[in-house]
Structures are given as C-alpha cells and as structure tokens.
Design a protein around this motif. Structure first.
Motif, PDB file in Angstrom:
ATOM      1  N   MET A 132      17.115  24.734 -21.261  1.00  0.00           N
ATOM      2  CA  MET A 132      16.123  25.637 -20.539  1.00  0.00           C
ATOM      3  C   MET A 132      16.629  26.644 -19.976  1.00  0.00           C
ATOM      4  O   MET A 132      16.080  27.860 -19.756  1.00  0.00           O
ATOM      5  N   ILE A 133      17.770  26.549 -19.017  1.00  0.00           N
ATOM      6  CA  ILE A 133      18.349  27.690 -18.101  1.00  0.00           C
ATOM      7  C   ILE A 133      19.721  27.822 -18.697  1.00  0.00           C
ATOM      8  O   ILE A 133      20.555  26.937 -18.903  1.00  0.00           O
ATOM      9  N   ARG A 134      19.918  29.025 -18.983  1.00  0.00           N
ATOM     10  CA  ARG A 134      21.291  29.421 -19.468  1.00  0.00           C
ATOM     11  C   ARG A 134      21.921  30.623 -18.763  1.00  0.00           C
ATOM     12  O   ARG A 134      21.276  31.724 -19.067  1.00  0.00           O
ATOM     13  N   PHE A 135      22.999  30.553 -18.273  1.00  0.00           N
ATOM     14  CA  PHE A 135      23.595  31.955 -17.742  1.00  0.00           C
ATOM     15  C   PHE A 135      24.822  32.210 -18.409  1.00  0.00           C
ATOM     16  O   PHE A 135      25.739  31.429 -18.888  1.00  0.00           O
ATOM     17  N   ASP A 136      24.990  33.423 -19.097  1.00  0.00           N
ATOM     18  CA  ASP A 136      26.110  33.688 -19.984  1.00  0.00           C
ATOM     19  C   ASP A 136      26.870  34.826 -19.300  1.00  0.00           C
ATOM     20  O   ASP A 136      26.463  36.151 -19.354  1.00  0.00           O
ATOM     21  N   GLY A 137      27.968  34.525 -18.637  1.00  0.00           N
ATOM     22  CA  GLY A 137      28.839  35.555 -18.108  1.00  0.00           C
ATOM     23  C   GLY A 137      28.338  36.453 -17.184  1.00  0.00           C
ATOM     24  O   GLY A 137      28.464  37.946 -16.939  1.00  0.00           O
ATOM     25  N   VAL A 138      27.361  35.836 -16.277  1.00  0.00           N
ATOM     26  CA  VAL A 138      26.568  36.668 -15.391  1.00  0.00           C
ATOM     27  C   VAL A 138      27.469  37.144 -14.116  1.00  0.00           C
ATOM     28  O   VAL A 138      28.039  36.202 -13.450  1.00  0.00           O
ATOM     29  N   SER A 139      27.550  38.373 -13.733  1.00  0.00           N
ATOM     30  CA  SER A 139      28.241  39.111 -12.386  1.00  0.00           C
ATOM     31  C   SER A 139      26.943  39.805 -11.764  1.00  0.00           C
ATOM     32  O   SER A 139      26.398  40.594 -12.586  1.00  0.00           O
ATOM     33  N   VAL A 140      26.946  39.641 -10.410  1.00  0.00           N
ATOM     34  CA  VAL A 140      25.872  40.517  -9.673  1.00  0.00           C
ATOM     35  C   VAL A 140      26.806  41.291  -8.761  1.00  0.00           C
ATOM     36  O   VAL A 140      27.596  40.654  -8.005  1.00  0.00           O
ATOM     37  N   SER A 141      26.458  42.491  -8.230  1.00  0.00           N
ATOM     38  CA  SER A 141      27.092  43.190  -7.418  1.00  0.00           C
ATOM     39  C   SER A 141      26.061  44.288  -6.537  1.00  0.00           C
ATOM     40  O   SER A 141      25.307  44.785  -7.478  1.00  0.00           O
ATOM     41  N   TYR A 142      26.204  44.655  -5.495  1.00  0.00           N
ATOM     42  CA  TYR A 142      25.562  45.521  -4.651  1.00  0.00           C
ATOM     43  C   TYR A 142      26.296  46.473  -4.056  1.00  0.00           C
ATOM     44  O   TYR A 142      27.058  46.270  -3.186  1.00  0.00           O
ATOM     45  N   GLU A 143      26.215  47.659  -4.431  1.00  0.00           N
ATOM     46  CA  GLU A 143      27.027  49.052  -4.056  1.00  0.00           C
ATOM     47  C   GLU A 143      28.355  48.544  -3.806  1.00  0.00           C
ATOM     48  O   GLU A 143      29.111  48.917  -2.938  1.00  0.00           O
ATOM     49  N   GLY A 144      28.770  48.125  -5.105  1.00  0.00           N
ATOM     50  CA  GLY A 144      30.272  47.861  -5.379  1.00  0.00           C
ATOM     51  C   GLY A 144      30.870  46.328  -4.681  1.00  0.00           C
ATOM     52  O   GLY A 144      31.895  46.192  -4.847  1.00  0.00           O
ATOM     53  N   THR A 145      29.937  45.639  -3.967  1.00  0.00           N
ATOM     54  CA  THR A 145      30.265  44.465  -3.432  1.00  0.00           C
ATOM     55  C   THR A 145      29.687  43.307  -4.397  1.00  0.00           C
ATOM     56  O   THR A 145      28.593  43.168  -4.647  1.00  0.00           O
ATOM     57  N   THR A 146      30.652  42.421  -5.153  1.00  0.00           N
ATOM     58  CA  THR A 146      30.327  41.625  -6.018  1.00  0.00           C
ATOM     59  C   THR A 146      29.889  40.264  -5.081  1.00  0.00           C
ATOM     60  O   THR A 146      30.487  39.789  -4.245  1.00  0.00           O
ATOM     61  N   VAL A 147      28.869  39.706  -5.286  1.00  0.00           N
ATOM     62  CA  VAL A 147      28.276  38.502  -5.079  1.00  0.00           C
ATOM     63  C   VAL A 147      28.428  37.332  -5.804  1.00  0.00           C
ATOM     64  O   VAL A 147      28.727  36.342  -5.382  1.00  0.00           O
ATOM     65  N   LEU A 148      28.148  37.427  -7.193  1.00  0.00           N
ATOM     66  CA  LEU A 148      28.384  36.479  -8.199  1.00  0.00           C
ATOM     67  C   LEU A 148      29.507  37.077  -9.199  1.00  0.00           C
ATOM     68  O   LEU A 148      29.112  38.001  -9.663  1.00  0.00           O
ATOM     69  N   SER A 149      30.125  36.126  -9.888  1.00  0.00           N
ATOM     70  CA  SER A 149      31.278  36.690 -10.632  1.00  0.00           C
ATOM     71  C   SER A 149      31.378  35.679 -11.877  1.00  0.00           C
ATOM     72  O   SER A 149      31.719  34.315 -11.546  1.00  0.00           O
ATOM     73  N   GLY A 150      31.130  35.997 -13.051  1.00  0.00           N
ATOM     74  CA  GLY A 150      31.515  34.854 -14.251  1.00  0.00           C
ATOM     75  C   GLY A 150      30.854  33.877 -14.181  1.00  0.00           C
ATOM     76  O   GLY A 150      31.267  32.611 -14.544  1.00  0.00           O
ATOM     77  N   VAL A 151      29.534  33.757 -14.127  1.00  0.00           N
ATOM     78  CA  VAL A 151      28.532  32.510 -14.249  1.00  0.00           C
ATOM     79  C   VAL A 151      28.351  32.109 -15.492  1.00  0.00           C
ATOM     80  O   VAL A 151      27.829  32.745 -16.219  1.00  0.00           O
ATOM     81  N   ASP A 152      28.731  31.185 -15.996  1.00  0.00           N
ATOM     82  CA  ASP A 152      28.446  30.387 -17.065  1.00  0.00           C
ATOM     83  C   ASP A 152      28.112  28.824 -16.822  1.00  0.00           C
ATOM     84  O   ASP A 152      28.889  28.035 -16.576  1.00  0.00           O
ATOM     85  N   PHE A 153      26.862  28.498 -17.273  1.00  0.00           N
ATOM     86  CA  PHE A 153      26.557  27.155 -17.441  1.00  0.00           C
ATOM     87  C   PHE A 153      25.154  27.060 -17.961  1.00  0.00           C
ATOM     88  O   PHE A 153      24.457  28.187 -18.171  1.00  0.00           O
ATOM     89  N   GLU A 154      24.839  25.939 -18.300  1.00  0.00           N
ATOM     90  CA  GLU A 154      23.520  25.588 -19.182  1.00  0.00           C
ATOM     91  C   GLU A 154      22.845  24.161 -18.323  1.00  0.00           C
ATOM     92  O   GLU A 154      23.687  23.358 -18.493  1.00  0.00           O
ATOM     93  N   LEU A 155      21.631  24.427 -18.224  1.00  0.00           N
ATOM     94  CA  LEU A 155      20.854  23.380 -17.844  1.00  0.00           C
ATOM     95  C   LEU A 155      19.963  22.806 -18.825  1.00  0.00           C
ATOM     96  O   LEU A 155      18.942  23.821 -19.322  1.00  0.00           O
ATOM     97  N   PRO A 156      20.005  21.566 -19.153  1.00  0.00           N
ATOM     98  CA  PRO A 156      18.807  21.120 -20.362  1.00  0.00           C
ATOM     99  C   PRO A 156      17.546  20.692 -19.565  1.00  0.00           C
ATOM    100  O   PRO A 156      17.345  20.552 -18.367  1.00  0.00           O
TER     101      PRO A 156
END
Length: 533
Positions: free
Chosen positions: A1-25
């Motif tokens: 139902m929810i799937r994250f594939d290699g998700v990274s998030v950054s704001y103005e060069g500051t990384t908040v999330l890195s390498g998020v990989d998971f799946e929720l049924p």
C-alpha cells in the motif's frame, strides 16, 4: 500500500532523510519513532505528496501510495486515498464548527449528502464528539480539537491514514479510545495507518510494526515492535523494564510484561518506595475562589490552590476539565470572573509585563504563539535582553533541552519538539518565581523529557515553584511532587504524586501497572532498588 524507494529529502543543502526504503502492506498499523527533529514529520508528509509539492526542497527516489507516484500526483490527487492529521490540528481547520469540519473533506470529494450525514454521525459517536457537534472550533480544548482533526480525516474513508502526534493533547482515556478506534479500522476495514508518536507507551501495543527513523545519518529500520524498540534510543518504559530484567523478547504491552514480571516482583518484595519529600519552602502562589467563564461555559469553578517554593505541582484531568483556563487565570493575562490570585504577594494581573515575567511565566499549549523573530539566535538574544540576563543564558538552556538547533534557523522551520524546547528556554531564562507549563512535553522524545525534568528539578531546588498541566503520566511519575486532578472546572483530588497516580489505572505509569502493588513508578526507581537488593 505504501512504498518508499531510495527516498532522500534535503532543504537548502541540509539532508533531512536519507536512503529511505521500506514497504507497508495493506491493513497494517505502523508506528514511526525517532528523536526530536529526526525527520519523522517529513517522512509522513511525503506519503501524500506534501513533500516536496508544498514544502519545497529536493526529494530523490519515489513514493508509491496505492500505486500512485507522489512525484506525478500532487496532494489534491491523493486526497481520496490518504487522510492526514498534522501536529497542530487548529492549523488545518477550514470551517467554524465541529460538524462542518467533519463534513468538509467529504464536500471536497463530492460525496452525496445522504452519505455525508451518515458518516458524520458515525464519526461523532466513534470519537465521543456528539456533545460538541455545534461548538465553535476555537472554543474547544486542545485535546478536543485533536479529536475533531482525526474525525475530519476519517469521514472521507481514506485507505491510508497518516497521523503526526495524534495523542499528544489527549487525556489517557481519550487517547485509548482513539487508538482503539484506529485499531478496529485497521483490523475490520483493512485501513493502513502510519503514526508518528513520542508517547510510545500509548501506541506501541497497537502497532504491527515499528519504523525507527535515526535521522539523516542512517536509513530508517522497519521491523517487529519489540525488537526495533529494544535497539532504538527511544522506547517506552515497559521495553526498558524488560531490558533491565532480561526478558526476551522485550514486551511492548502491559499484559505481556505482567506475565513475565513474577520473578522481578519477588526480587523486589518488601520495597517501600520513595517517601514524599516534604516541601518546607514559603508560599509563592495563592489562589482563592478562582472562577473562569468563556461565554456560557463555566471553565473553572471556585478553585483554591497554595503552591510553595520547591513544589512541582501537576494538574491532570480529562480534556476540557479547565486546566489551561486555570493556568491562564493564575498567570494574570487570562480573565477571571471571580476570585483572587497572588504571586509573592502581588496579583499578576495588575503587574506590568516585565515585572510579571520575573514573577510568573507561562508556556502555552501552542508555543509557536510566543515566537515572532526570524532566527533562533534572535529569539535567544531577545530573551536574554528582556530578562536582563547575560548573553548566552537562553542559548545554554536550549542546548540542554534540544542539542543541535542551529542559530540561523527560522523558528517556524523547527520541528514541533524543537520549537517547544526553544519556547521553554525563553520562559526559563528569567527564572520566574513561579513557572506555569501547559502540555510541556508535546513533541519531546524521552531523552528531551528527562532533560526537561532535570531543569525543572533544579529550579525547584533553587526555590522556584512549578505548576504544569499534562496528560503525560510517565513525565508526571518522573517529575511531580504533588498532583491535583481536575474535573468540570473543579479540583477533585490533591495529594502526593505517588499516591494520586497509583490510585487510578488511568493515571498510573507503565512500571506501576506492571509491578503493582509495589510502590515503584519509573524504570530508574526499579534500577535503584535492584542495586540495593
């Protein structure tokens, strides 16, 4: 139902999330845990596309929800699938009354009127809101507003429900009702629920899985609740108790812990517990016959209180019982319909702002209301200046409560817990004779709460008085010397903390429930006793 594939998030060069990989049924309740500012809210906002479509920043990788890619589907195209409840419920309200707010999301999705009426009634009953249906949203307590926000998300019947700190403003009974309702939706309707929460003792027992977000330095870890929480730096007391007792696997519910606790109770048999420390300081706060009215609502009814130097008094009670109204009346800016209040001999309502700040300070439920400058450094410098304290006083307090908050950051860009820590530091800077705190642990992880408890303890030891309103029973067990329980605007119980919290299963902390009838409240209490036996 929810799937994250290699998700990274950054704001103005500051990384908040890195390498998020998971799946929720489908049909799973997943609890998201992590320290204050670790990126939990960012992860949740990515589920319905708020990140990056609304928040900006840079996101790599992809998020799929029911097969829809959030990169190509903005939030409006996911509204029929994902319901979201944010940390600040009132910020998401768009109507005036409870019933209108519950109907709004369905109106946006063009749900037929007959169906809307039916769903509104079902939700009112599910969340105990029937008596509030015609109330104006702005007149509700923080906990009542939180239940309305959850209801507004549920009426659209989403397949995925994302909740950020959904029980932070709820009393223990209301929180249990809401979580039980979500548990039924997961098991009976197959809804997928993603919850970020700091009060893990409330939610862990309902979780099918736990997602630990360690911050940008490492990818999140998804797994069995007991195993993940045992490895994470944040865990509910029952898990920590299981670790020091050597229970495998670590229990996440009171029932499982009690089944394993027989031997531990035998080892601790005869423990007398901590005796209440007598508070011999002089009287700092006196309230007599305090009445508060909000229109037709009689919020506080003839309350009398005496608080001495060195006391840490906690106000508890269900949502809407009058705790916040009483705090504002004590502080002096809240209107009193009757009664008298004196702080160090003066009525705070008659003092000028500067004099009032040195006598009595208040941190409100929405701490962001007190932030108005553009950087953390400016807020800290202003607090030092207004309090006539050496530069760096406020900054030192902030570093102690929430290490790592950068000076140039705008306060509105901080996480909820970091903003609260900043406002707490500002309020603590003048070291007022009496400090009032309204839900001071919302958004704080366990280490941050322990640091706050240390600061409050030092203030009390230095001769200040602390009065705080909270639903956080674990923080009460760690902090309070005295507890007063309010109901319908009146104080119905007032006594030593250990006596009051253990006399009610609603207010008892997890350790007390597991080891009852032993008079132990916290994991630290158990550790100390084990070292002695």
């Amino acid at each position: 139902m929810i799937r994250f594939d290699g998700v990274s998030v950054s704001y103005e060069g500051t990384t908040v999330l890195s390498g998020v990989d998971f799946e929720l049924p489908e049909g799973e309740l997943c609890l998201v845990v992590g320290g204050t500012g670790a990126g939990k809210s960012t992860l949740l906002r990515a589920v319905n596309g708020l990140v990056p479509h609304f928040t900006g920043g840079t996101m790599t990788g992809r998020v799929l929800v029911d097969g829809r890619d959030t990169r190509t589907h903005p939030p409006r195209e996911l509204a029929d699938v994902v319901g979201v409840v944010g940390q600040d419920p009132i910020a998401g309200f768009v109507t005036d009354t409870v019933e209108e707010e519950l109907a709004y999301s369905m109106e946006s999705l063009a749900v037929p009127e007959a169906v809307m009426r039916k769903r509104v009634e079902e939700t009112l009953d599910l969340l105990g809101l029937a008596d509030l249906r015609d109330r104006t949203l702005s007149t509700l307590s923080g906990g009542q507003q939180q239940r309305v926000a959850i209801g507004a998300a549920l009426t659209a019947h989403p397949r995925v429900l994302v909740l950020d700190e959904p029980t932070s403003a709820l009393d223990p009974g209301a929180a249990e009702d809401v979580l039980a309702a979500l548990h039924r939706l997961v098991h009976d309707l197959g809804m997928t629920v993603l919850i970020a929460e700091h009060r893990l003792e409330r939610v862990a027992q309902y979780a099918d899985s736990v997602l630990w977000v360690p911050g940008a330095a490492a990818p999140p870890v998804l797994g069995d609740p007991g195993q993940v929480l045992a490895e994470a730096p944040v865990a509910p007391p029952v898990v920590r108790l299981g670790q020091i007792a050597g229970w495998e696997p670590p229990p996440v519910s009171i029932r499982d812990a009690r089944r394993k606790a027989g031997g531990l109770r035998e080892r601790l048999a005869g423990v007398s517990g901590k005796s209440p420390e007598p508070v011999a300081g002089g009287v700092l706060l006196t309230a007599t016959g305090v009445d508060v009215r909000h229109g037709a609502t009689h919020a506080v009814r003839g309350v009398g209180l005496t608080v001495r130097a060195g006391e840490r008094l906690v106000l508890m009670g269900r949502n809407g019982s009058g705790k916040s109204s009483l705090l504002w009346a004590l502080q002096g800016t809240g209107k009193r319909a009757g009664g008298a209040v004196a702080v160090s001999g003066d009525d705070p309502a008659k003092l000028k702002p500067a004099a009032r700040r040195s006598r009595i300070g208040l941190v409100p439920q929405r701490p962001s209301d007190l932030l108005y400058l553009h950087t953390v450094a400016a807020e800290c410098a202003q607090a030092d200046s207004e309090s006539d304290k050496p530069q760096g006083t406020c900054r030192a307090l902030l570093d102690r409560l929430a290490p790592g908050v950068a000076d140039p950051v705008h306060p509105r860009d901080l996480s909820e817990g970091q903003r609260l820590a900043l406002v707490l530091a500002i309020a603590l800077t003048p070291a007022p004779d009496v400090l009032l705190l309204d839900e001071p642990t919302r958004g704080l992880d366990y280490p941050a709460k322990s640091r706050l408890a240390e600061v409050l303890g030092e203030l009390a030891d230095a001769g200040h008085a602390i009065v705080l309103a909270t639903h956080d029973v674990e923080f009460v067990a760690e902090t309070a010397t005295r507890v007063a329980v309010m109901a319908d605007g009146e104080i119905v119980t007032d006594g030593p903390a250990a006596d009051v919290v253990t006399s009610s299963p609603v207010f008892a902390p997890q350790v007390a429930k597991v080891l009852a009838p032993l008079p132990l409240l916290t994991v630290a209490d158990v550790t100390a006793e084990l070292e002695r036996v």
